[in-house]
Design an enzyme around this catalytic site. Structure first.
Site, PDB file in Angstrom:
ATOM      1  CB  CYS A  86      -1.145   0.110   1.129  1.00 25.24           C
ATOM      2  SG  CYS A  86      -2.395   1.222   0.870  1.00 25.24           S
ATOM      3  CG  HIS A 202      -4.107  -3.430   2.444  1.00 28.94           C
ATOM      4  ND1 HIS A 202      -3.202  -3.076   3.557  1.00 28.94           N
ATOM      5  CD2 HIS A 202      -4.487  -2.287   2.006  1.00 28.94           C
ATOM      6  CE1 HIS A 202      -3.160  -1.767   3.510  1.00 28.94           C
ATOM      7  NE2 HIS A 202      -3.864  -1.371   2.661  1.00 28.94           N
ATOM      8  CD  GLU A 204      -1.974  -6.346   4.934  1.00 28.84           C
ATOM      9  OE1 GLU A 204      -1.122  -7.188   4.087  1.00 28.84           O
ATOM     10  OE2 GLU A 204      -2.060  -5.504   4.974  1.00 28.84           O
TER      11      GLU A 204
END
Lengths: 228, 285
Positions: A86, A202, A204
């Site tokens: 990001c 993202h 995660e």
């Protein structure tokens, strides 16, 4: 025997964003992750992750204040795997137009610009918040993802989580690994050059699809260690 | 039809260790352990989770941290946490426990500049402004705090615009009138807010059946829908059996095995299949 040594991932803490979800995702795939804010701590890491959510200028200032810029460069020069996520992807670029013009790390030639403003009624909202797909640029080899952290991700099919108002335009189109479509533009959603992998999304926060990317990192590190 | 992918968000109201659900944000019933519901929703394809500590503002406590920590270890999708966050330090604590975003209401109403400060420090996308709207007799919508009990005098649309200007990343818009009734979202309210701000709007309060989701997305222009009862009652049986829930709060409903008639429970697979059939784009596992 070196092979049994556990891989350590250093996650750079410069006060921006949710480092803990990155750490937990690493741990989920069996990687040992630690959060660091001192350049000297990078030395014992086998991979470095630069995460980040927030403002570009503020992030550069903080990296500067914490004396992290040179250690990041040195780590990348060492050839070990480096991940920018990001804002961590955007910071690699030469400059950003977020709240005025800001100089970036300039490790990758390129710019960071904002999504075009849309009318609110029916137009795409900015920031983009939500799930989207990725696909390969048509000028790239079909099997390129097979040798990257995107191995196993199905293009134009799997959903990945995005939160951002700005996106990167690398000067070299050759380093673009995937594109994503939003607000009328096809923009660079991930890139790969040498030992650098960077993504706007993202992993995660992207459910099982995102964890696959961390799994790929774990596999890459094992291979890396064998070569050492 | 919206061009963007619509998010389906599960909202979990939490009181102490328990998941609760009320009507008009009041009359709370205990449903079970929030982590169990969260894990089930994650596994079946929910796009995000919201944890709302609904008594925190009233009692000035925040019992959520342990629940957040346990959740973040197993659930790899965005988690928003709200309820009783007063300042930047509170926000930081919640983010450090594993939340990705925070939802602010009272704190932002008292001091709108906290939006600006928090956006600068943690990033706009981390700051969700929660607006509890109640329709007045004269047709105006006013913003409330403390689960619709605290009057602010703020006009909902003006407040939404101001919050966006100050740097909020999203708006979580609750119709207190519709909340928990199962009678559908407030379409006019949602549409007007969605068309007033450049940032995404999450519609909350009132979902009772699949058709309500379609309405608020296509007519209400919501960028995301937040659901509670429909999902919770769908998962209810599984969690009730052999669940070691704490005795804190009103557990009579849980023990009685009753249903709430206005709500047509649905699982996430059913919801996503329905939306896709309506030409509404969304993520499917």
């Amino acid at each position: 025997m070196a092979y049994s040594r556990r891989q350590k991932i250093a996650i750079v803490d410069y006060g921006m964003g949710n480092l803990f979800s990155v750490k937990l995702a690493c741990e989920r795939v069996g990687l040992e992750a630690f959060i660091v804010n001192k350049g000297s701590d990078f030395l014992k890491a086998s991979a470095l992750i630069l995460p980040g959510v927030g403002a570009f200028g503020e992030a550069m200032d903080t990296l500067n204040k914490l004396n992290l810029i040179e250690p990041i460069r040195n780590f990348i020069d060492s050839g070990k795997p480096f991940l920018g996520i990001c804002l961590g992807m955007q910071l690699l670029m030469s400059e950003s137009e977020e709240f005025g013009l800001h100089k970036g790390l300039d490790i990758i030639k390129g710019r960071v610009i904002r999504f075009p403003l849309q009318d609110f009624e029916g137009g795409s909202k900015v920031p983009q918040v939500g799930w989207n797909k990725i696909f390969k640029p048509d000028y790239k080899p079909k099997d390129e993802w097979e040798n990257s952290l995107l191995k196993g991700i199905k293009e134009r099919e799997d959903y990945i989580y995005f939160v951002h108002s700005f996106y990167t335009i690398p000067a070299s189109k050759e380093i673009i690994l995937s594109l994503t479509s939003y607000a009328g533009v096809n923009y660079c959603s991930s890139l790969q050059i040498r030992n650098i992998f960077a993504c706007q999304f993202h992993p995660e926060r992207s459910g099982p699809t995102g964890l696959q990317i961390y799994e790929n990192l774990a596999i890459l590190l094992k291979t890396h260690q064998r070569v050492e | 039809m919206p061009e963007q992918n619509i998010r389906v968000i599960a909202r979990l109201d939490i009181k102490g260790p328990n998941l609760v659900k009320g009507i008009h944000l009041e009359g709370l019933r205990v449903l079970g352990k929030p982590e169990q519901f969260a894990r089930y929703y994650y596994e079946t394809g929910v796009d995000e989770l919201i944890y709302m500590d609904i008594v925190a503002t009233l009692y000035g406590r925040n019992s959520l941290l342990e629940i957040i920590k346990r959740t973040a270890k197993e659930i790899f999708i965005p988690l928003t946490v709200g309820g009783g966050l007063r300042n930047l330090a509170d926000i930081k604590t919640v983010l450090r426990s594993g939340a990705d975003k925070v939802s602010l209401n009272t704190a932002a109403v008292k001091n709108p500049n906290i939006i600006k400060e928090a956006a600068r420090k943690f990033g706009s996308s981390t700051i969700v402004i929660s607006i509890e709207a109640i329709k007045q007799d004269d047709g105006r919508y006013l913003a409330f705090v403390e689960n619709g009990r605290g009057h602010t005098g703020l006009d909902v649309f003006e407040w939404a615009k101001k919050a966006a200007e100050l740097g909020a990343g999203e708006i979580l818009l609750t119709s207190v009138d519709q909340e928990g009734t199962g009678l559908g979202y407030d379409i006019d309210l949602t549409k007007k807010v969605a068309e007033s701000v450049p940032i995404p709007v999450i519609a909350n309060g009132g979902a009772g059946k699949l058709e309500h989701l379609k309405e608020v997305i296509t007519e209400g222009k919501a960028n995301a829908v937040s659901l509670a009862s429909m999902l919770h009652y769908g998962f209810f049986d599984k969690s009730r059996i052999g669940n070691d829930f704490s005795l804190e709060g009103n557990t009579e409903f849980l023990k009685s095995g009753q249903r709430f008639s206005k709500i047509e429970p649905a699982d996430l697979m059913t919801i996503k299949n329905f939306l896709v059939k309506q030409n509404i784009k969304c993520r499917k596992l």
